[in-house]
Scaffold this motif. Structure first.
Motif, PDB file in Angstrom:
ATOM      1  N   ALA A   9      89.832 -34.744  77.149  1.00  0.00           N
ATOM      2  CA  ALA A   9      88.881 -34.364  78.189  1.00  0.00           C
ATOM      3  C   ALA A   9      89.670 -33.834  79.383  1.00  0.00           C
ATOM      4  O   ALA A   9      90.883 -34.042  79.466  1.00  0.00           O
ATOM      5  N   PRO A  10      88.991 -33.147  80.312  1.00  0.00           N
ATOM      6  CA  PRO A  10      89.696 -32.675  81.504  1.00  0.00           C
ATOM      7  C   PRO A  10      90.376 -33.830  82.243  1.00  0.00           C
ATOM      8  O   PRO A  10      89.880 -34.960  82.238  1.00  0.00           O
ATOM      9  N   LEU A  11      91.515 -33.536  82.877  1.00  0.00           N
ATOM     10  CA  LEU A  11      92.308 -34.558  83.565  1.00  0.00           C
ATOM     11  C   LEU A  11      92.379 -34.294  85.061  1.00  0.00           C
ATOM     12  O   LEU A  11      92.396 -33.140  85.496  1.00  0.00           O
ATOM     13  N   THR A  12      92.436 -35.358  85.817  1.00  0.00           N
ATOM     14  CA  THR A  12      92.743 -35.241  87.236  1.00  0.00           C
ATOM     15  C   THR A  12      94.243 -34.999  87.376  1.00  0.00           C
ATOM     16  O   THR A  12      95.008 -35.177  86.422  1.00  0.00           O
ATOM     17  N   ALA A  13      94.668 -34.618  88.571  1.00  0.00           N
ATOM     18  CA  ALA A  13      96.105 -34.460  88.819  1.00  0.00           C
ATOM     19  C   ALA A  13      96.824 -35.775  88.552  1.00  0.00           C
ATOM     20  O   ALA A  13      97.918 -35.796  87.980  1.00  0.00           O
ATOM     21  N   ASP A  18     100.317 -39.154  85.320  1.00  0.00           N
ATOM     22  CA  ASP A  18     100.522 -40.338  84.465  1.00  0.00           C
ATOM     23  C   ASP A  18     101.024 -39.941  83.073  1.00  0.00           C
ATOM     24  O   ASP A  18     101.883 -40.609  82.507  1.00  0.00           O
ATOM     25  N   ALA A  19     100.483 -38.844  82.540  1.00  0.00           N
ATOM     26  CA  ALA A  19     100.908 -38.386  81.220  1.00  0.00           C
ATOM     27  C   ALA A  19     102.354 -37.906  81.234  1.00  0.00           C
ATOM     28  O   ALA A  19     103.039 -37.935  80.217  1.00  0.00           O
ATOM     29  N   LEU A  20     102.811 -37.482  82.405  1.00  0.00           N
ATOM     30  CA  LEU A  20     104.188 -37.000  82.561  1.00  0.00           C
ATOM     31  C   LEU A  20     105.070 -38.039  83.251  1.00  0.00           C
ATOM     32  O   LEU A  20     106.077 -37.691  83.862  1.00  0.00           O
ATOM     33  N   ALA A  21     104.718 -39.303  83.110  1.00  0.00           N
ATOM     34  CA  ALA A  21     105.395 -40.381  83.840  1.00  0.00           C
ATOM     35  C   ALA A  21     106.909 -40.388  83.641  1.00  0.00           C
ATOM     36  O   ALA A  21     107.661 -40.731  84.555  1.00  0.00           O
ATOM     37  N   ALA A  22     107.374 -40.000  82.471  1.00  0.00           N
ATOM     38  CA  ALA A  22     108.816 -40.010  82.198  1.00  0.00           C
ATOM     39  C   ALA A  22     109.562 -39.034  83.111  1.00  0.00           C
ATOM     40  O   ALA A  22     110.759 -39.177  83.317  1.00  0.00           O
ATOM     41  N   ARG A  23     108.846 -38.070  83.669  1.00  0.00           N
ATOM     42  CA  ARG A  23     109.487 -37.067  84.532  1.00  0.00           C
ATOM     43  C   ARG A  23     109.490 -37.473  86.001  1.00  0.00           C
ATOM     44  O   ARG A  23     110.105 -36.803  86.807  1.00  0.00           O
TER      45      ARG A  23
END
Length: 102
Positions: A9-13, A18-23
């Motif tokens: 589904a669409p994501l907030t910033a 959070d999905a890119l937490a490793a970065r």
């Protein structure tokens, strides 16, 4: 884009962050990139409360196909580019392409 394509589904910033937490990216960095992607026409945003939800405009496959079309349009000899491309892909992919063309 990979994060948005993978999302159900669409994501907030914040969801992208959070999905890119490793970065370990700052929210402002994520918002800047999302804004640039929106200006390029790759994502759209919808307001939800105080936040926006972002989604890709096209699928990954549509995006790659458009890149391929752009590369062919930029070539002085598209036929030669296609010939080189076909010579570089595995036999099973050439067979799949033949099936699609038929």
């Amino acid at each position: 884009m990979e994060t948005l394509w993978a999302a159900a589904a669409p994501l907030t910033a914040r969801g992208v962050q959070d999905a890119l937490a490793a970065r370990d990216l700052a929210t402002t960095t994520v918002l800047t990139v999302l804004g640039r992607l929106e200006r390029k026409g790759l994502v759209t945003r919808e307001r939800e409360g105080r936040a926006h939800r972002y989604r890709s405009v096209a699928s990954r496959e549509d995006h790659v196909a458009e890149l391929m079309r752009d590369a062919l349009d930029a070539a002085p000899d598209p036929g030669a580019v296609l010939a080189r491309f076909l010579g570089s892909i595995p036999a099973d992919e050439r067979a799949a392409l033949r099936d699609l063309l038929d």
